[in-house]
Design a protein around this motif. Structure first.
Motif, PDB file in Angstrom:
ATOM      1  N   SER A  71      17.276  27.177  51.611  1.00 52.82           N
ATOM      2  CA  SER A  71      16.813  25.969  52.287  1.00 52.82           C
ATOM      3  C   SER A  71      17.710  24.812  51.885  1.00 52.82           C
ATOM      4  CB  SER A  71      15.361  25.661  51.911  1.00 52.82           C
ATOM      5  OG  SER A  71      14.877  24.544  52.624  1.00 52.82           O
ATOM      6  N   ALA A  72      17.781  23.819  52.730  1.00 54.78           N
ATOM      7  CA  ALA A  72      18.586  22.629  52.438  1.00 54.78           C
ATOM      8  C   ALA A  72      18.076  21.474  53.286  1.00 54.78           C
ATOM      9  CB  ALA A  72      20.062  22.884  52.736  1.00 54.78           C
ATOM     10  N   ARG A  73      18.278  20.282  52.794  1.00 53.29           N
ATOM     11  CA  ARG A  73      17.914  19.097  53.565  1.00 53.29           C
ATOM     12  C   ARG A  73      19.160  18.605  54.317  1.00 53.29           C
ATOM     13  NH1 ARG A  73      12.862  17.991  51.649  1.00 53.29           N
ATOM     14  NH2 ARG A  73      12.432  18.575  49.487  1.00 53.29           N
ATOM     15  N   LEU A  74      18.985  18.254  55.580  1.00 50.10           N
ATOM     16  CA  LEU A  74      20.129  17.839  56.394  1.00 50.10           C
ATOM     17  C   LEU A  74      19.728  16.640  57.259  1.00 50.10           C
ATOM     18  CD1 LEU A  74      23.103  18.671  57.132  1.00 50.10           C
ATOM     19  CD2 LEU A  74      22.110  19.851  59.108  1.00 50.10           C
ATOM     20  N   PRO A  75      19.742  15.437  56.703  1.00 47.80           N
ATOM     21  CA  PRO A  75      19.381  14.239  57.476  1.00 47.80           C
ATOM     22  C   PRO A  75      20.248  14.074  58.724  1.00 47.80           C
ATOM     23  CG  PRO A  75      19.524  13.730  55.124  1.00 47.80           C
ATOM     24  CD  PRO A  75      20.062  15.121  55.305  1.00 47.80           C
ATOM     25  N   GLU A  76      21.497  14.584  58.651  1.00 47.78           N
ATOM     26  CA  GLU A  76      22.415  14.436  59.785  1.00 47.78           C
ATOM     27  C   GLU A  76      21.929  15.168  61.033  1.00 47.78           C
ATOM     28  OE1 GLU A  76      24.772  14.507  55.911  1.00 47.78           O
ATOM     29  OE2 GLU A  76      23.111  15.593  56.816  1.00 47.78           O
ATOM     30  N   PHE A  77      20.942  16.066  60.869  1.00 46.79           N
ATOM     31  CA  PHE A  77      20.445  16.828  62.012  1.00 46.79           C
ATOM     32  C   PHE A  77      19.768  15.927  63.033  1.00 46.79           C
ATOM     33  CE2 PHE A  77      18.020  20.331  64.088  1.00 46.79           C
ATOM     34  CZ  PHE A  77      19.083  21.184  64.312  1.00 46.79           C
ATOM     35  N   ALA A  78      19.473  14.705  62.638  1.00 49.43           N
ATOM     36  CA  ALA A  78      18.904  13.732  63.582  1.00 49.43           C
ATOM     37  C   ALA A  78      19.918  13.328  64.645  1.00 49.43           C
ATOM     38  CB  ALA A  78      18.406  12.502  62.831  1.00 49.43           C
ATOM     39  N   ASP A  79      21.195  13.574  64.387  1.00 45.35           N
ATOM     40  CA  ASP A  79      22.274  13.226  65.319  1.00 45.35           C
ATOM     41  C   ASP A  79      22.363  14.287  66.418  1.00 45.35           C
ATOM     42  OD1 ASP A  79      24.823  12.953  66.587  1.00 45.35           O
ATOM     43  OD2 ASP A  79      25.571  11.864  64.849  1.00 45.35           O
ATOM     44  N   GLN A  80      22.329  13.855  67.656  1.00 49.48           N
ATOM     45  CA  GLN A  80      22.386  14.749  68.810  1.00 49.48           C
ATOM     46  C   GLN A  80      23.609  15.661  68.768  1.00 49.48           C
ATOM     47  OE1 GLN A  80      20.305  15.072  71.519  1.00 49.48           O
ATOM     48  NE2 GLN A  80      21.616  16.205  72.950  1.00 49.48           N
ATOM     49  N   LYS A  81      24.758  15.102  68.410  1.00 46.32           N
ATOM     50  CA  LYS A  81      25.986  15.886  68.397  1.00 46.32           C
ATOM     51  C   LYS A  81      25.943  16.982  67.327  1.00 46.32           C
ATOM     52  CE  LYS A  81      28.944  12.244  70.282  1.00 46.32           C
ATOM     53  NZ  LYS A  81      30.128  11.362  70.057  1.00 46.32           N
ATOM     54  N   ILE A  82      25.317  16.692  66.208  1.00 44.22           N
ATOM     55  CA  ILE A  82      25.169  17.704  65.152  1.00 44.22           C
ATOM     56  C   ILE A  82      24.262  18.826  65.647  1.00 44.22           C
ATOM     57  CG2 ILE A  82      24.263  18.142  62.835  1.00 44.22           C
ATOM     58  CD1 ILE A  82      26.863  16.605  62.822  1.00 44.22           C
ATOM     59  N   ARG A  83      23.175  18.461  66.311  1.00 47.78           N
ATOM     60  CA  ARG A  83      22.261  19.477  66.839  1.00 47.78           C
ATOM     61  C   ARG A  83      22.939  20.340  67.894  1.00 47.78           C
ATOM     62  NH1 ARG A  83      18.762  15.102  66.998  1.00 47.78           N
ATOM     63  NH2 ARG A  83      18.691  15.102  69.276  1.00 47.78           N
ATOM     64  N   GLU A  84      23.823  19.742  68.664  1.00 51.15           N
ATOM     65  CA  GLU A  84      24.530  20.509  69.692  1.00 51.15           C
ATOM     66  C   GLU A  84      25.354  21.642  69.080  1.00 51.15           C
ATOM     67  OE1 GLU A  84      26.736  17.588  71.832  1.00 51.15           O
ATOM     68  OE2 GLU A  84      25.004  16.894  73.007  1.00 51.15           O
ATOM     69  N   LYS A  85      25.895  21.424  67.893  1.00 48.02           N
ATOM     70  CA  LYS A  85      26.617  22.497  67.204  1.00 48.02           C
ATOM     71  C   LYS A  85      25.675  23.649  66.878  1.00 48.02           C
ATOM     72  CE  LYS A  85      29.999  19.450  64.922  1.00 48.02           C
ATOM     73  NZ  LYS A  85      30.510  19.002  63.591  1.00 48.02           N
ATOM     74  N   GLY A  86      24.474  23.306  66.403  1.00 45.98           N
ATOM     75  CA  GLY A  86      23.492  24.336  66.084  1.00 45.98           C
ATOM     76  C   GLY A  86      23.061  25.115  67.308  1.00 45.98           C
ATOM     77  N   VAL A  87      22.825  24.412  68.404  1.00 43.52           N
ATOM     78  CA  VAL A  87      22.422  25.082  69.643  1.00 43.52           C
ATOM     79  C   VAL A  87      23.530  26.014  70.123  1.00 43.52           C
ATOM     80  CG1 VAL A  87      21.889  24.720  72.083  1.00 43.52           C
ATOM     81  CG2 VAL A  87      20.809  23.269  70.344  1.00 43.52           C
ATOM     82  N   ALA A  88      24.770  25.566  70.043  1.00 41.96           N
ATOM     83  CA  ALA A  88      25.902  26.396  70.474  1.00 41.96           C
ATOM     84  C   ALA A  88      25.985  27.670  69.637  1.00 41.96           C
ATOM     85  CB  ALA A  88      27.201  25.599  70.364  1.00 41.96           C
TER      86      ALA A  88
END
Length: 326
Positions: A71-88
């Protein structure tokens, strides 16, 4: 019919998370769904730390504490562009949906992914029991038992030497661990986030107990309330005359083999979550309402008001401090 799902754990670890992951893998497999684990939470999504899991792996982690997939904390995940990497990365593996095990912050990430086309179901995994949409969370029971066992042992020593002890427990601004532990152990003084006592009030209550010749005194406090519980212990000693020591239980509360109740909640919640994904649902979190599992809309769940426990806290204070009135 959904063919592939992922599972991740996010935020602070909690006993029973592995049982939930195991349940998702085993139950999904029984429904001919492939399961992939995401290492280190949302951080693993954006780095493509995604691996296919099998039944042997699921069985090997069932009874272990912590979270085997990390597990890890990732505040940057609030950024749309960061989430797009995860979705991809999820789409690259053909993963259509995700089970997210964690707290309120993890739920928000799950909601955002659902809005981006990846159906997510959240499971309440935290020792703090601070998810309002569920009566109990995965990990709370085990952590509570750890706290109670520790306080019982501290009591043995305090009773032997006619002393007082301050015990600080976790909770992250939720007093449930402190309240339940004080109830179970008969702690004479209780201070929680919801019903905080001043340091002077604590000193006065312990002093009264000393005057009544109480052999030992336990003061249970929630974390993040006092600047230094060791300094608080010194104030209690100066005021009451009891030799007083402070114990910060810390991360011992997070670890350990999950209790039977945490395993049961984790396993049944995991199965319930997979059923929701099979039905095509997303943006939901699983909660325990009494003894019944229910699904809440995440946005609605995050806006639920906290239950007022002041009356309950005051009743326990009255019960445990009866000696003060004599």
């Amino acid at each position: 019919m959904i063919k592939k799902i992922g599972v991740l754990t996010s935020g602070g670890d909690a006993p029973g998370m592995n049982a939930a992951v195991s349940s998702v893998i085993r139950y999904a497999s029984s429904n001919n769904i492939e399961v992939f684990v995401v290492r280190d939470g949302y951080k693993g999504l954006i780095h493509d730390w995604i691996e296919k899991a099998d039944l042997n792996y699921a069985q090997s982690i069932l009874t272990r504490g912590g979270t085997a997939i990390g597990s890890a904390r990732l505040p940057e995940f609030a950024d749309q562009k960061i989430r797009e990497k995860g979705v991809a990365n999820l789409q690259k593996h053909g993963i259509e949906a995700l089970v997210v095990i964690g707290g309120d912050g993890s739920y928000m990430g799950a909601q955002r992914l659902t809005e981006m086309g990846i159906n997510c179901i959240g499971l309440p995994g935290t020792i703090d029991n601070d998810i309002v949409s569920s009566d109990y969370t995965i990990g709370f029971d085990t952590a509570l038992n750890t706290v109670v066992e520790a306080i019982d042992k501290i009591r043995d020593s305090m009773q032997s030497h006619n002393r007082a002890a301050v015990v600080e427990v976790m909770g992250n601004h939720c007093g449930d661990l402190a309240l339940y532990a004080a109830t179970a152990t008969g702690a004479e003084v209780l201070s929680t986030t919801e019903a905080k006592l001043s340091e002077q009030e604590i000193v006065e209550q312990v002093t009264t107990l000393a005057q009544k010749k109480k052999r030992s005194v336990i003061v249970v406090v929630s974390e993040k309330m006092y600047p230094d519980v060791h300094a608080l212990a010194e104030k209690i000693e100066a005021g009451s005359g009891y030799i007083t020591r402070a114990t910060v239980l810390g991360h011992i509360q997070r670890g350990g083999t999950p209790s039977a109740m945490d395993r049961y909640l984790a396993i049944t919640s995991g199965m319930f979550a997979v059923d929701q994904l099979i039905a095509g649902h997303g943006g939901l979190c699983v909660g325990l309402d009494g003894t019944t599992l229910v699904a809440h809309d995440i946005n609605q769940a995050l806006s639920m008001p906290k239950q007022d426990k002041i009356k309950e806290i005051n009743k326990i204070r009255s019960l445990n401090a009866e000696f003060i009135k004599q």
